[in-house]
Design an enzyme around this catalytic site. Structure first.
Site, PDB file in Angstrom:
ATOM      1  N   THR A 185       0.853  -1.180   0.000  1.00 34.60           N
ATOM      2  CA  THR A 185       0.000   0.000   0.000  1.00 34.60           C
ATOM      3  C   THR A 185       0.888   1.229   0.000  1.00 34.60           C
ATOM      4  O   THR A 185       1.845   1.309   0.773  1.00 34.60           O
ATOM      5  CB  THR A 185      -0.975   0.009   1.198  1.00 34.60           C
ATOM      6  OG1 THR A 185      -1.649   1.265   1.223  1.00 34.60           O
ATOM      7  CG2 THR A 185      -0.294  -0.243   2.522  1.00 34.60           C
ATOM      8  N   GLU A 330      -4.451  -2.835   4.994  1.00 33.87           N
ATOM      9  CA  GLU A 330      -3.976  -3.348   6.283  1.00 33.87           C
ATOM     10  C   GLU A 330      -5.026  -4.190   6.993  1.00 33.87           C
ATOM     11  O   GLU A 330      -4.761  -4.810   8.015  1.00 33.87           O
ATOM     12  CB  GLU A 330      -3.572  -2.175   7.195  1.00 33.87           C
ATOM     13  CG  GLU A 330      -2.275  -1.479   6.792  1.00 33.87           C
ATOM     14  CD  GLU A 330      -2.488  -0.344   5.793  1.00 33.87           C
ATOM     15  OE1 GLU A 330      -3.516  -0.344   5.085  1.00 33.87           O
ATOM     16  OE2 GLU A 330      -1.618   0.546   5.721  1.00 33.87           O
ATOM     17  N   LYS A 437      -6.754  10.363  -2.479  1.00 34.04           N
ATOM     18  CA  LYS A 437      -7.267   9.141  -3.097  1.00 34.04           C
ATOM     19  C   LYS A 437      -8.074   9.508  -4.339  1.00 34.04           C
ATOM     20  O   LYS A 437      -9.120  10.125  -4.247  1.00 34.04           O
ATOM     21  CB  LYS A 437      -8.106   8.331  -2.126  1.00 34.04           C
ATOM     22  CG  LYS A 437      -8.111   6.880  -2.538  1.00 34.04           C
ATOM     23  CD  LYS A 437      -8.542   5.975  -1.432  1.00 34.04           C
ATOM     24  CE  LYS A 437      -8.058   4.568  -1.696  1.00 34.04           C
ATOM     25  NZ  LYS A 437      -8.789   3.575  -0.944  1.00 34.04           N
ATOM     26  N   TRP A 442      -4.152   5.606  -4.502  1.00 34.43           N
ATOM     27  CA  TRP A 442      -3.451   6.610  -3.708  1.00 34.43           C
ATOM     28  C   TRP A 442      -2.496   7.465  -4.531  1.00 34.43           C
ATOM     29  O   TRP A 442      -1.814   6.977  -5.412  1.00 34.43           O
ATOM     30  CB  TRP A 442      -2.615   5.935  -2.624  1.00 34.43           C
ATOM     31  CG  TRP A 442      -3.408   5.297  -1.552  1.00 34.43           C
ATOM     32  CD1 TRP A 442      -3.433   3.975  -1.244  1.00 34.43           C
ATOM     33  CD2 TRP A 442      -4.305   5.935  -0.636  1.00 34.43           C
ATOM     34  NE1 TRP A 442      -4.288   3.751  -0.194  1.00 34.43           N
ATOM     35  CE2 TRP A 442      -4.834   4.929   0.195  1.00 34.43           C
ATOM     36  CE3 TRP A 442      -4.711   7.259  -0.440  1.00 34.43           C
ATOM     37  CZ2 TRP A 442      -5.738   5.202   1.220  1.00 34.43           C
ATOM     38  CZ3 TRP A 442      -5.624   7.534   0.570  1.00 34.43           C
ATOM     39  CH2 TRP A 442      -6.122   6.515   1.386  1.00 34.43           C
TER      40      TRP A 442
END
Ligand code: AMP
Length: 539
Positions: A185, A330, A437, A442
């Site tokens: 990420t 996550e 975002k 991202w």
């Protein structure tokens, strides 16, 4: 006291075995990169996943080795999910939308030994290959007839690789804590971070995610995951559908409204999942073509806040129930889903819409709390907003290869700011992590700021996300120039060319005399976001 129940490990291979045993003839349909529609069954998928596992074994892949993928949603990617993880190696899905330098960083950091790729990504793979010392072979996910004339010395053909193998592979009885998947990420600052899922975390996530309070999936459903398999495992749908015995429909690279609509209608899709930007394209297509959905009854929307107007449009114009969801890489990714309770059923449509605009209630297994700056827990009164903290069996403990824990007193700080009401419904109100975002992907504001200040005329720069009707957010640069220098908006925008992926280049620039700072000298982004929340970006 003596253990009295069986100690069977929770393994990903059990999902595909279960699907074959109980839903062997249920279809998996894919729009291929090659252009046509492919269809087969869970039985075929398990057989081919086993052939792949045998092939990987012969290539020397061992338990714990990382195997990368650069691929769309499709049946071969599905087989890799099961073949790689089932044999004990780690399926490392890579987001092809990242800047090539970031992709190279991710592959090298993960030390991927093999890289599977869809033909779409051949030019990317060719450009990256010299920078990827750990890759022993690149595997084109196609058949011999479609093999490209590639500038790669160690190129293998997927169909050749597996067709040489038997389908009698025995899935190993791994420890359930064996890592199974890896997803990076590109959250806040610095390099992307890896989240390493395990068989155990994946199976717990699957049980919770298929329940009626979450995806509510069964063997009577036909599911089309629009959310990519390179973005948090398509929110777990390749696993959840196998557990539920649902028919799967993979859209491949064709995510435009017309292509999606054709699959929805042609395959009898009942359920889907994706980010708001994708639905905007589908809704505008069906509206402008005066079409209706005949089987589509529910969609999960998350990744970014789902605009209330989208919920209304789906529900009131098309009879499609929207389930707003929140989660993150996550968290495997599911944290909350927004379904009404019994007491909401008698409320007016307007009152129900207000509940449904919230990000929803925790699914069983996820614990949530909000805290103030000192870490004190705030009340769940629907008003107090604080940093959203989570914990649970499918929440990250530490990032891949990171020595230190990612937790604060046993909780993971999500970087989202939220309130939680007395019924447990959470609503995101802001973000404490400094990222933008756009269309579900991202953009690091820090990276954009670093590029801006590397321009000889820029003294200081802040980059914030401002609302955008299609992409949810787009980057805006707020820049202060050095004395006696000049720079135009277009010159600064042009300066980003080649330094970052095209879609990450800021939409606009505002030049200011000075930027606001906190007492400790940090840019006061909260004020800037407030000041520019109504900023009109150029069309
Ligand atoms: P990712 O790890 O890329 O899936 O991104 C996770 C982050 O996306 C969350 O921490 C939130 O900031 C944002 N996010 C995900 N779902 C939602 C949602 N429904 N509403 C608002 N933000 C969301």
């Amino acid at each position: 006291m003596q253990q009295s129940m069986m100690q069977r490990p929770l393994l990903i291979s059990a999902l595909i075995e279960f699907a074959e045993a109980n839903h062997g003839d249920t279809e998996i349909v894919s729009r291929r990169v090659e252009g046509d529609i492919h269809r087969y069954t869970y039985r075929d998928a398990n057989r081919r996943a086993k052939q792949l596992a045998n092939a990987l074994k012969h290539l020397g892949v061992k338990v714990g080795d990382r195997v990368g993928t650069l691929a769309w949603n499709g049946y071969r990617h599905f087989e890799i999910y099961y073949g790689v993880s089932g044999m004990g190696a780690i399926t490392h899905t890579i987001n092809p939308r990242l800047f090539p330098e970031q992709i190279a960083y991710i592959i090298n950091h993960a030390e991927d030994g093999y890289l599977f790729f869809d033909l779409t990504f051949l030019p990317l793979v060719e450009a990256l290959a010299p920078k990827l010392p750990t890759i022993k072979a690149f595997i084109a996910m196609t058949d011999r007839g479609h093999m490209p004339d590639a500038k790669l010395s160690n190129l293998l053909c997927y169909e050749d690789l597996i067709s040489a193998e038997a389908a009698d592979f025995e899935w190993p009885p791994l420890d359930e804590n064996t890592p199974s998947g890896l997803c990076y990420t590109s959250g806040t600052t610095g390099n992307p971070k890896g989240v390493l899922y395990t068989h155990r975390s994946t199976i717990y996530h699957t049980y919770a995610a298929m329940s009626p309070e979450a995806f509510c999936l069964s063997s009577r459903d036909v599911v089309l995951p629009v959310v990519p398999m390179f973005h948090v495992n398509a929110w777990g749908t390749p696993y959840i559908c196998a557990a539920a015995g649902a028919k799967l429909v993979f859209p491949g690279p064709a995510l435009d409204g017309a292509s999606l609509y054709a699959l929805f209608e042609g395959e009898g899709v009942t359920m889907s999942a994706g980010v708001p930007t994708v639905w905007m394209g589908l809704l505008s297509y069906v509206k402008s073509s005066n079409l209706k959905f005949s089987t589509f009854k529910e969609t999960v929307i998350g990744g970014s806040a789902c605009p209330p107007a989208m919920i209304k449009s789906f529900e009131h114009e098309f009879g499609v129930n929207v389930v707003h969801a929140w989660g993150m890489t996550e968290m495997s990714p599911l944290g909350t889903m927004c379904r009404l309770k019994l007491k909401h059923q008698t409320m007016s449509a307007e009152q129900q819409d207000a509940v449904k605009a919230r990000q929803g209630r925790a699914i069983f297994g996820v614990e949530m709390k909000i805290v103030d700056d000192e870490g004190r827990t705030l009340p769940n009164d629907g008003k107090a907003a604080g940093d959203l903290m989570v914990r649970g069996p499918w929440v990250v403990d530490r990032y891949f290869k990171d020595e230190k824990s990612a937790l604060v007193d046993g909780w993971f700080a999500t970087g989202d700011v939220a309130n939680i009401d007395a019924d447990g419904y959470m609503q995101i109100t802001d973000r404490s992590k400094d990222v933008i975002k756009s269309g579900g992907e991202w953009i690091s504001s820090i990276d954009l700021e670093n590029i801006a200040v590397s321009h000889p005329s820029v003294f200081e720069a802040a980059v914030i996300g401002v609302p955008h009707p299609k992409w949810d957010e787009r980057p805006l640069v707020l820049a202060v120039l050095k004395p006696n220098t000049t720079l135009t908006r277009d010159e600064l925008i042009k300066f980003y060319d080649g330094k970052i992926a095209k879609w990450m280049v800021p939409d606009d620039v505002v030049f200011l005399d000075k930027l606001p700072h906190t007492a400790t000298g940090k840019l006061l982004k909260t004020q800037l976001r407030e000041d520019y929340k109504n900023f009109k970006l150029p069309a």
